[in-house]
Design a protein around this motif. Structure first.
Motif, PDB file in Angstrom:
ATOM      1  N   THR A 153      50.474  42.215  36.422  1.00 43.03           N
ATOM      2  CA  THR A 153      49.597  40.964  36.512  1.00 43.03           C
ATOM      3  C   THR A 153      48.368  41.241  36.169  1.00 43.03           C
ATOM      4  O   THR A 153      47.735  40.539  35.447  1.00 43.03           O
ATOM      5  CB  THR A 153      49.849  40.552  37.878  1.00 43.03           C
ATOM      6  OG1 THR A 153      51.068  40.694  38.331  1.00 43.03           O
ATOM      7  CG2 THR A 153      48.968  39.183  38.166  1.00 43.03           C
ATOM      8  N   HIS A 154      47.536  42.210  36.672  1.00 39.97           N
ATOM      9  CA  HIS A 154      46.268  42.663  36.452  1.00 39.97           C
ATOM     10  C   HIS A 154      45.819  42.886  35.124  1.00 39.97           C
ATOM     11  O   HIS A 154      45.208  42.355  34.422  1.00 39.97           O
ATOM     12  CB  HIS A 154      45.836  44.020  37.355  1.00 39.97           C
ATOM     13  CG  HIS A 154      44.491  44.243  37.141  1.00 39.97           C
ATOM     14  ND1 HIS A 154      43.471  43.686  37.744  1.00 39.97           N
ATOM     15  CD2 HIS A 154      43.953  45.218  35.953  1.00 39.97           C
ATOM     16  CE1 HIS A 154      42.350  44.058  37.283  1.00 39.97           C
ATOM     17  NE2 HIS A 154      42.520  45.028  36.497  1.00 39.97           N
ATOM     18  N   ASP A 155      46.820  43.885  34.389  1.00 39.17           N
ATOM     19  CA  ASP A 155      46.447  44.411  33.023  1.00 39.17           C
ATOM     20  C   ASP A 155      46.792  43.032  32.266  1.00 39.17           C
ATOM     21  O   ASP A 155      46.176  43.004  31.005  1.00 39.17           O
ATOM     22  CB  ASP A 155      47.356  45.438  32.573  1.00 39.17           C
ATOM     23  CG  ASP A 155      46.996  46.850  33.208  1.00 39.17           C
ATOM     24  OD1 ASP A 155      46.008  46.868  34.232  1.00 39.17           O
ATOM     25  OD2 ASP A 155      47.815  47.909  33.179  1.00 39.17           O
ATOM     26  N   ALA A 156      47.689  42.272  32.389  1.00 34.87           N
ATOM     27  CA  ALA A 156      47.939  41.092  31.527  1.00 34.87           C
ATOM     28  C   ALA A 156      46.663  40.221  31.539  1.00 34.87           C
ATOM     29  O   ALA A 156      46.080  39.520  30.628  1.00 34.87           O
ATOM     30  CB  ALA A 156      49.105  40.347  32.071  1.00 34.87           C
ATOM     31  N   PHE A 157      46.099  39.878  32.638  1.00 33.82           N
ATOM     32  CA  PHE A 157      44.731  39.233  32.771  1.00 33.82           C
ATOM     33  C   PHE A 157      43.753  40.012  32.077  1.00 33.82           C
ATOM     34  O   PHE A 157      42.820  39.196  31.746  1.00 33.82           O
ATOM     35  CB  PHE A 157      44.497  38.961  34.514  1.00 33.82           C
ATOM     36  CG  PHE A 157      43.487  38.015  34.576  1.00 33.82           C
ATOM     37  CD1 PHE A 157      43.793  36.556  34.372  1.00 33.82           C
ATOM     38  CD2 PHE A 157      42.470  38.393  35.021  1.00 33.82           C
ATOM     39  CE1 PHE A 157      43.021  35.740  34.782  1.00 33.82           C
ATOM     40  CE2 PHE A 157      41.429  37.097  35.279  1.00 33.82           C
ATOM     41  CZ  PHE A 157      41.882  35.748  34.913  1.00 33.82           C
ATOM     42  N   ARG A 158      43.556  41.223  32.311  1.00 34.31           N
ATOM     43  CA  ARG A 158      42.409  41.970  31.566  1.00 34.31           C
ATOM     44  C   ARG A 158      42.691  42.257  30.153  1.00 34.31           C
ATOM     45  O   ARG A 158      41.636  42.838  29.548  1.00 34.31           O
ATOM     46  CB  ARG A 158      42.201  43.289  32.411  1.00 34.31           C
ATOM     47  CG  ARG A 158      41.777  43.000  33.961  1.00 34.31           C
ATOM     48  CD  ARG A 158      40.164  42.729  33.863  1.00 34.31           C
ATOM     49  NE  ARG A 158      39.635  42.105  35.113  1.00 34.31           N
ATOM     50  CZ  ARG A 158      38.589  41.463  35.446  1.00 34.31           C
ATOM     51  NH1 ARG A 158      37.682  42.039  34.533  1.00 34.31           N
ATOM     52  NH2 ARG A 158      38.411  40.851  36.296  1.00 34.31           N
ATOM     53  N   GLN A 159      44.013  42.211  29.741  1.00 33.85           N
ATOM     54  CA  GLN A 159      44.352  42.592  28.312  1.00 33.85           C
ATOM     55  C   GLN A 159      43.941  43.815  28.132  1.00 33.85           C
ATOM     56  O   GLN A 159      43.649  44.038  26.767  1.00 33.85           O
ATOM     57  CB  GLN A 159      43.811  41.285  27.533  1.00 33.85           C
ATOM     58  CG  GLN A 159      43.937  39.963  27.866  1.00 33.85           C
ATOM     59  CD  GLN A 159      43.680  39.036  26.739  1.00 33.85           C
ATOM     60  OE1 GLN A 159      44.527  38.606  25.732  1.00 33.85           O
ATOM     61  NE2 GLN A 159      42.224  38.616  26.605  1.00 33.85           N
ATOM     62  N   VAL A 160      44.146  44.774  28.775  1.00 32.95           N
ATOM     63  CA  VAL A 160      44.040  46.210  28.562  1.00 32.95           C
ATOM     64  C   VAL A 160      44.901  46.936  29.428  1.00 32.95           C
ATOM     65  O   VAL A 160      44.945  46.899  30.491  1.00 32.95           O
ATOM     66  CB  VAL A 160      42.539  46.740  28.771  1.00 32.95           C
ATOM     67  CG1 VAL A 160      42.468  48.419  28.661  1.00 32.95           C
ATOM     68  CG2 VAL A 160      41.616  46.234  27.859  1.00 32.95           C
ATOM     69  N   ASP A 161      46.102  47.646  28.886  1.00 37.39           N
ATOM     70  CA  ASP A 161      46.681  48.493  29.470  1.00 37.39           C
ATOM     71  C   ASP A 161      46.195  49.437  30.341  1.00 37.39           C
ATOM     72  O   ASP A 161      45.113  50.137  29.876  1.00 37.39           O
ATOM     73  CB  ASP A 161      47.798  49.166  28.676  1.00 37.39           C
ATOM     74  CG  ASP A 161      48.818  48.130  28.119  1.00 37.39           C
ATOM     75  OD1 ASP A 161      48.958  47.034  28.536  1.00 37.39           O
ATOM     76  OD2 ASP A 161      49.485  48.410  27.032  1.00 37.39           O
ATOM     77  N   GLY A 162      46.646  49.955  31.584  1.00 33.74           N
ATOM     78  CA  GLY A 162      45.907  50.891  32.079  1.00 33.74           C
ATOM     79  C   GLY A 162      44.891  50.375  33.171  1.00 33.74           C
ATOM     80  O   GLY A 162      44.371  51.200  33.884  1.00 33.74           O
ATOM     81  N   ALA A 163      44.309  49.236  32.989  1.00 35.17           N
ATOM     82  CA  ALA A 163      43.126  48.704  33.621  1.00 35.17           C
ATOM     83  C   ALA A 163      43.416  48.637  35.335  1.00 35.17           C
ATOM     84  O   ALA A 163      42.444  49.123  36.189  1.00 35.17           O
ATOM     85  CB  ALA A 163      42.820  47.339  33.141  1.00 35.17           C
ATOM     86  N   PHE A 164      44.509  48.567  35.621  1.00 33.00           N
ATOM     87  CA  PHE A 164      44.816  48.339  37.090  1.00 33.00           C
ATOM     88  C   PHE A 164      44.759  49.886  37.791  1.00 33.00           C
ATOM     89  O   PHE A 164      43.893  50.133  38.852  1.00 33.00           O
ATOM     90  CB  PHE A 164      46.160  47.906  37.192  1.00 33.00           C
ATOM     91  CG  PHE A 164      46.623  47.789  38.863  1.00 33.00           C
ATOM     92  CD1 PHE A 164      46.095  46.671  39.528  1.00 33.00           C
ATOM     93  CD2 PHE A 164      47.287  48.655  39.581  1.00 33.00           C
ATOM     94  CE1 PHE A 164      46.604  46.514  40.936  1.00 33.00           C
ATOM     95  CE2 PHE A 164      47.706  48.513  40.665  1.00 33.00           C
ATOM     96  CZ  PHE A 164      47.305  47.753  41.643  1.00 33.00           C
TER      97      PHE A 164
END
Length: 424
Positions: A153-164
């Motif tokens: 959910t988080h990475d889809a919103f931030r549009q960067v893999d690994g952000a969470f």
């Protein structure tokens, strides 16, 4: 843009002009027409993320016209000239870590006695060494964002893999360094059903505050859907319950103050909130999941070091709003009532921040509840709420219009006498 509400227990707890409690809402003892409680400075638009809600529509490289180091140091002097208690200063972006003079600016602010926080983007630049340098320079807090209970959910919103994973790691690093941190969450339909789990995560990380942002459709956020007004009220009921176990604040949702007041009145009268404020299906469900999760939550030493509260509402909401105790300075020096209300009222290159804040016609108007229109203008709680002026502008083009994310009908709450007693 993410604001960090600095906890006074870690800064100026005993200052004579520190915020005082008035019933369920906090105010300040000085005149907000003379000086703001909080100033946010957008250091740069440069950022390596492309978050879906970004009000700044950040870019990879710095703007050539952003304030220089010399101009920035002068701005800090101007802020300090506002006197005591110093305004809270939040350095945001873009990504402040993309600015080479960040530590110089933080050091200067700290030496001037400004309680300074930093809101960086969690990218590979946000290392433990970088956080340690912020703390050494004098930063009293930072903020990180969690917009989902899972990496999906988080990475889809931030549009960067690994952000969470990087965000969770960053929070842990701050805790290990003794650097207080706030967690920001932007509420949209994508994460509203995960908010109980996000709250539990924030609680377990030992954050000093959970700041829940209610989306304003500006910047990249124009392409995102809002939750409904009833969903917003329902969600604020959950935030009230969560606030008994952790420090919770809202951004661009001053109607949370109304919800807090209503629930305090009902609690004093011994009346279940759901019998008066229905429907509250999501609020009840989220609260039950949060309470169940708390029972099994492993709260270690980090939690105590971060200063998280275990019981009782830790901090009533503050009565400030866009232009009323709050002002935003862009990377180019333009001054706005809020980073989400894109109507410039001056530029610090042409006039000082003090003069702009005190003399701007728009800012003066935003401090006057009689200027409000629609339901906000006729509401009995206009003086302590007033609705999001940013969302009113985004939806109608008028900073005086009603906030579409509030379902309340003025004077519909049945215990008006009791409600008024909290405003005395």
């Amino acid at each position: 843009m993410a604001s960090v509400m600095i906890d006074r227990s870690g800064a100026r707890e005993h200052a004579p002009d520190a915020p005082r409690r008035q019933g369920a809402i906090r105010s300040v003892r000085y005149d907000l027409a003379e000086r703001p409680f909080m100033i946010i400075w957008e250091l740069t638009r440069a950022c390596d993320l492309a978050c879906r809600h970004c009000r700044a529509a950040s870019q990879p490289d710095p703007d050539e016209d952003q304030l220089t180091s010399e101009e920035g140091l002068d701005l800090l002097e101007q802020v300090a000239s506002l006197g005591h208690p110093r305004p809270l200063l939040i350095l945001t972006g873009g990504d402040p870590f993309k600015r080479g003079d960040l530590y110089q600016l933080v050091t200067k602010a700290a030496r001037l006695g400004l309680p300074v926080s930093v809101s960086p983007s969690v990218t590979p630049l946000a290392t433990k060494t970088a956080f340690a340098s912020l703390r050494a320079a004098g930063a009293v807090a930072v903020s990180v964002s969690i917009d989902g209970a899972t990496s999906k959910t988080h990475d889809a919103f931030r549009q960067v893999d690994g952000a969470f994973e990087r965000t969770i790691a960053a929070a842990g690093q701050c805790a290990e360094l003794g650097l207080r941190f706030q967690v920001n969450t932007t509420v949209t339909p994508h994460d509203i059903d995960e908010l109980a789990e996000i709250a539990l995560l924030v609680r377990s990380l030992g954050a000093m505050t959970w700041s829940v942002f209610f989306l304003v459709q500006t910047g990249r956020g124009r392409d995102l859907d809002l939750i409904t007004a009833q969903e917003a009220d329902d969600l604020m009921g959950f935030l009230y319950e969560a606030g008994k176990h952790m420090a919770v604040k809202t951004t661009e949702a001053p109607q949370y103050r109304r919800v807090v007041l209503q629930r305090r009145v009902l609690a004093d009268l011994g009346i279940p909130a759901e019998t008066i404020l229905a429907p509250l299906e999501r609020s009840v469900e989220l609260s039950e999941r949060f309470s169940a999760g708390l029972e099994g939550l492993d709260l270690g030493p980090r939690d105590h070091a971060a200063g998280a509260s275990r019981a009782g509402p830790r901090r009533p909401p503050m009565n400030i709003n866009a232009g009323k105790g709050f002002v935003f300075v862009s990377h180019r020096g333009d001054v706005y009532p809020s980073g989400f209300l894109p109507v410039a009222v001056g530029n610090v290159r042409d006039a000082g921040i003090v003069s702009i804040y005190q003399s701007s016609e728009l800012l003066q108007g935003l401090r006057d509840p009689q200027r409000l229109e629609g339901r906000c203008g006729s509401c009995e709680l206009a003086s302590i709420c007033g609705g999001s002026r940013s969302r009113a502008f985004a939806s109608s083009g008028s900073p005086w219009g009603e906030d579409p994310l509030c379902p309340y009908r003025p004077r519909s709450f049945p215990y008006q006498t009791e409600l008024a007693s909290y405003l005395a």
